[in-house]
Design a protein around this motif. Structure first.
Motif, mmCIF file in Angstrom:
data_model
loop_
_atom_site.group_PDB
_atom_site.id
_atom_site.type_symbol
_atom_site.label_atom_id
_atom_site.label_comp_id
_atom_site.label_asym_id
_atom_site.label_seq_id
_atom_site.Cartn_x
_atom_site.Cartn_y
_atom_site.Cartn_z
ATOM 1 N N LEU A 89 -6.425 -2.332 -7.265
ATOM 2 C CA LEU A 89 -6.159 -3.220 -6.150
ATOM 3 C C LEU A 89 -6.677 -4.595 -6.546
ATOM 4 O O LEU A 89 -7.868 -4.770 -6.779
ATOM 5 C CB LEU A 89 -6.870 -2.721 -4.889
ATOM 6 C CG LEU A 89 -6.549 -3.432 -3.583
ATOM 7 C CD1 LEU A 89 -5.075 -3.291 -3.238
ATOM 8 C CD2 LEU A 89 -7.416 -2.896 -2.460
ATOM 9 N N GLN B 65 -8.805 -1.172 6.366
ATOM 10 C CA GLN B 65 -8.805 -1.556 4.952
ATOM 11 C C GLN B 65 -9.019 -0.338 4.055
ATOM 12 O O GLN B 65 -8.426 -0.226 2.984
ATOM 13 C CB GLN B 65 -9.891 -2.599 4.696
ATOM 14 C CG GLN B 65 -9.581 -3.967 5.278
ATOM 15 C CD GLN B 65 -10.720 -4.949 5.070
ATOM 16 O OE1 GLN B 65 -11.759 -4.865 5.706
ATOM 17 N NE2 GLN B 65 -10.531 -5.874 4.151
ATOM 18 N N ARG C 139 -7.659 8.183 -6.517
ATOM 19 C CA ARG C 139 -8.027 6.806 -6.218
ATOM 20 C C ARG C 139 -9.466 6.725 -5.745
ATOM 21 O O ARG C 139 -9.937 7.575 -4.974
ATOM 22 C CB ARG C 139 -7.106 6.226 -5.139
ATOM 23 C CG ARG C 139 -5.783 5.754 -5.685
ATOM 24 C CD ARG C 139 -5.002 5.054 -4.593
ATOM 25 N NE ARG C 139 -3.748 4.523 -5.127
ATOM 26 C CZ ARG C 139 -2.745 4.142 -4.369
ATOM 27 N NH1 ARG C 139 -2.829 4.235 -3.072
ATOM 28 N NH2 ARG C 139 -1.644 3.665 -4.918
ATOM 29 N N PRO D 272 -7.526 6.155 -0.475
ATOM 30 C CA PRO D 272 -8.408 6.650 -1.538
ATOM 31 C C PRO D 272 -8.667 8.146 -1.418
ATOM 32 O O PRO D 272 -8.546 8.730 -0.334
ATOM 33 C CB PRO D 272 -9.699 5.859 -1.301
ATOM 34 C CG PRO D 272 -9.710 5.651 0.184
ATOM 35 C CD PRO D 272 -8.271 5.489 0.597
ATOM 36 N N ASN E 90 -5.836 2.099 4.348
ATOM 37 C CA ASN E 90 -4.639 1.499 3.766
ATOM 38 C C ASN E 90 -4.570 1.715 2.256
ATOM 39 O O ASN E 90 -3.481 1.812 1.682
ATOM 40 C CB ASN E 90 -4.600 -0.004 4.051
ATOM 41 C CG ASN E 90 -4.274 -0.311 5.489
ATOM 42 O OD1 ASN E 90 -3.884 0.561 6.245
ATOM 43 N ND2 ASN E 90 -4.460 -1.553 5.882
ATOM 44 N N ALA E 91 -5.723 1.764 1.610
ATOM 45 C CA ALA E 91 -5.757 1.968 0.154
ATOM 46 C C ALA E 91 -5.548 3.423 -0.224
ATOM 47 O O ALA E 91 -5.416 3.736 -1.401
ATOM 48 C CB ALA E 91 -7.081 1.460 -0.408
ATOM 49 N N LEU F 193 -12.267 3.969 -4.038
ATOM 50 C CA LEU F 193 -12.489 2.692 -3.358
ATOM 51 C C LEU F 193 -13.979 2.439 -3.239
ATOM 52 O O LEU F 193 -14.754 3.353 -2.951
ATOM 53 C CB LEU F 193 -11.842 2.701 -1.972
ATOM 54 C CG LEU F 193 -12.061 1.446 -1.113
ATOM 55 C CD1 LEU F 193 -10.774 1.070 -0.371
ATOM 56 C CD2 LEU F 193 -13.189 1.642 -0.098
ATOM 57 N N TRP G 170 -1.487 -3.765 -5.200
ATOM 58 C CA TRP G 170 -1.671 -2.834 -6.310
ATOM 59 C C TRP G 170 -0.973 -3.373 -7.544
ATOM 60 O O TRP G 170 0.184 -3.799 -7.477
ATOM 61 C CB TRP G 170 -1.117 -1.457 -5.948
ATOM 62 C CG TRP G 170 -1.995 -0.731 -4.988
ATOM 63 C CD1 TRP G 170 -1.819 -0.590 -3.653
ATOM 64 C CD2 TRP G 170 -3.218 -0.061 -5.304
ATOM 65 N NE1 TRP G 170 -2.852 0.119 -3.105
ATOM 66 C CE2 TRP G 170 -3.731 0.466 -4.097
ATOM 67 C CE3 TRP G 170 -3.934 0.138 -6.486
ATOM 68 C CZ2 TRP G 170 -4.913 1.187 -4.034
ATOM 69 C CZ3 TRP G 170 -5.121 0.854 -6.427
ATOM 70 C CH2 TRP G 170 -5.601 1.370 -5.224
ATOM 71 N N GLN H 61 -4.423 -9.243 -1.934
ATOM 72 C CA GLN H 61 -4.676 -7.986 -2.626
ATOM 73 C C GLN H 61 -3.413 -7.153 -2.639
ATOM 74 O O GLN H 61 -2.793 -6.917 -1.603
ATOM 75 C CB GLN H 61 -5.815 -7.209 -1.955
ATOM 76 C CG GLN H 61 -7.186 -7.843 -2.183
ATOM 77 C CD GLN H 61 -8.303 -6.904 -1.789
ATOM 78 O OE1 GLN H 61 -8.638 -6.800 -0.624
ATOM 79 N NE2 GLN H 61 -8.886 -6.220 -2.773
ATOM 80 N N TYR I 12 0.830 -1.190 0.000
ATOM 81 C CA TYR I 12 0.000 0.000 0.000
ATOM 82 C C TYR I 12 0.878 1.259 0.000
ATOM 83 O O TYR I 12 2.032 1.236 0.407
ATOM 84 C CB TYR I 12 -0.928 0.009 1.216
ATOM 85 C CG TYR I 12 -1.953 -1.081 1.166
ATOM 86 C CD1 TYR I 12 -1.776 -2.266 1.895
ATOM 87 C CD2 TYR I 12 -3.074 -0.952 0.371
ATOM 88 C CE1 TYR I 12 -2.706 -3.277 1.840
ATOM 89 C CE2 TYR I 12 -4.013 -1.968 0.321
ATOM 90 C CZ TYR I 12 -3.818 -3.124 1.061
ATOM 91 O OH TYR I 12 -4.756 -4.108 0.987
ATOM 92 N N ALA J 98 -10.591 -1.183 -5.385
ATOM 93 C CA ALA J 98 -10.013 0.155 -5.484
ATOM 94 C C ALA J 98 -9.254 0.292 -6.798
ATOM 95 O O ALA J 98 -8.729 -0.685 -7.335
ATOM 96 C CB ALA J 98 -9.072 0.431 -4.309
#
Length: 499
Positions: free
Chosen positions: A460, A177, A138, A183, A180-181, A140, A124, A122, A28, A487
């Motif tokens: 993702l 979750q 981004r 977005p 961490n992405a 999500l 990227w 998962q 991430y 994502a």
């Protein structure tokens, strides 16, 4: 004795393997660190099984002696910016805080690496990333499983560990979750109204604003969050699929649409973001097809522009839980823009009652565009429960128009002109199918679609069905919902506003 051993292992496994609420920073981009860290929630260390075992004493000694544990006073600012050092907390705080344990501080780092390789499905992935994509953003999408629905259907989660079904435990994992992405736009489904403040209180502190639509009868709905430092919302729209004049549209489902504009690019095109949650009932694909037909008509009118010299649709991102698999008519209509012999319901509902044509557009707006009228009067549509109100056109006038365009309601095809692609292929390069949730078997029902004015930069990855089976029943120790989050990163192909 065997059962006792297994039960004991359930309580110690997530501590010994750091299986509980960990963040895999390798995959991430939210945090930038020189060494990997793993996460434990402080409430874990209060578990009597953990306190009394040797691992509990080891963790206690690490947190006491390690110099890596420092207090960060500006964690919200750093998370809002999506950069900077990892925010860490001392172990003597509330249960909602996070303890970060450096893998270099423990002799179990090899075990942790082995566990990560086996269980992190998962990451990227990208093909042709635009160099220096400074205007990227981004998105999500996540069905977060409303707690009231979980509690009303406990038989669906009988194989889950009971502690993983507690809202406070699930929310902590869901929030991890999401953040961490990293977005810029968050689209959530099954957000229970009573729990909405849990999301807003946490996400607003790191720079997000929200837009929520509750279902008319049920207690959950859909929400769109956007990073206010990056976007401003210039318009929004809610859709209720329940339409009293059309029997097929008699279910309590909703959608949210937001028109967002990049703050640092005032002359750029706005982006239309949509999220929805269609009916679940596996036997009623006809209802879901009707719902998406209405939603596409609403997207068409909300995203349409006409400058006199140019006309078309703004860039569109369509997300949600469609409760439809990739080969279904619902998904094929979205992706391919066309289906023949659509599934129809037994009562042969007449779409002329709300004047949505087989081209998934409002007849009134179609006529409006034919007349070259630059301003679209949304109030002349016939749908109910709309932000724009109901039609101000007389019934006699609209009745005469119906016969003029009769073929637009009676054809055996459905089509639209929004030109969507899917972020995911739904089948991996090795031929294995992807999965986003378990419905008797692992299936894909969650999607992110995007129109051709956007370029997909990264996504993702989703687990294959075989990998998803290894995760065990959801929610579990690492996933707070019964769905997998999706994502993607996008850039605008053309920033300029059409003249």
């Amino acid at each position: 004795m065997l059962k006792l051993t297994q039960r004991f292992w359930k309580h110690t496994n997530f501590a010994c393997n750091l299986h509980y609420n960990r963040i895999n920073l390798k995959d991430y981009h939210l945090l930038t660190l020189r060494s990997r860290c793993h996460v434990l929630n402080s409430r874990v260390l209060k578990n009597p099984f953990i306190i009394n075992c040797s691992w509990g004493r080891l963790l206690a000694s690490i947190t006491k002696d390690s110099k890596d544990f420092q207090r960060s006073d500006n964690k919200e600012d750093k998370m809002a910016e999506g950069i900077g050092e990892v925010p860490v907390w001392t172990p003597h705080q509330s249960d909602d805080d996070i303890i970060l344990i450096s893998s270099s501080s423990s002799t179990c780092s090899d075990d942790l690496d082995d566990y990560t390789q086996k269980h992190d499905f998962q990451c990227w992935e990208s093909d042709n990333v635009t160099p220096g994509f400074s205007d990227s953003f981004r998105v999500l999408s996540y069905n977060v499983l409303a707690q009231n629905l979980l509690e009303c259907h406990p038989y669906l989660y009988k194989d889950c560990t009971p502690t993983n079904l507690i809202w406070e435990e699930r929310f902590f994992k869901i929030l991890n979750q999401i953040t961490n992405a990293n977005p810029d736009i968050i689209c959530l489904q099954e957000v229970e109204e009573a729990r909405l403040t849990d999301f807003t209180s946490k996400l607003e502190t790191i720079g997000f604003k929200t837009f929520f639509k509750k279902k008319k009868i049920k207690q959950d709905g859909c929400a769109i969050f956007f990073r206010s430092s990056k976007f401003e919302m210039i318009d929004h729209l809610t859709v209720e699929f329940h339409q009293p004049n059309l029997p097929i549209l008699n279910r309590d489902n909703v959608a949210c649409l937001a028109k967002l504009k990049l703050r640092d690019k005032p002359d750029s095109m706005p982006i239309v973001v949509v999220t929805t949650h269609l009916l679940y009932n596996p036997r009623r694909m006809d209802v879901r097809l009707a719902q998406i037909r209405l939603l596409l008509a609403e997207i068409d009118r909300f995203a349409y522009y006409n400058t006199g010299r140019n006309r078309g649709h703004w860039p569109i991102i369509l997300t949600g839980d469609f409760n439809s698999q990739p080969n279904s008519q619902v998904v094929r209509l979205i992706r391919e823009g066309y289906i023949s012999d659509p599934i129809v319901n037994e009562d042969h509902s007449d779409w002329r009652n709300i004047n949505v044509t087989n081209h998934c557009e409002h007849l009134s707006l179609f006529m409006n565009r034919l007349s070259e009228n630059l301003a679209s009067d949304f109030s002349i549509t016939l749908i109910h429960n709309s932000d724009y109100g109901e039609s101000n056109v007389s019934e006699d006038d609209m009745y005469s128009k119906r016969f003029q365009f009769e073929e637009m309601f009676t054809g055996m095809t459905l089509r639209h002109s929004l030109k969507f692609s899917s972020v995911y292929d739904h089948v991996k390069k090795n031929g294995k199918k992807e999965g986003t949730t378990f419905q008797n078997s692992w299936v894909t029902v969650d999607y992110i679609f995007f129109s051709n004015l956007l370029k997909l930069e990264e996504r993702l990855s989703l687990p294959s069905v075989s990998d998803a089976k290894k995760m065990g029943p959801l929610p579990n120790d690492t996933c707070g919902s019964d769905h997998i989050p999706l994502a993607a990163m996008f850039t605008l192909r053309n920033l300029s506003m059409p003249s």
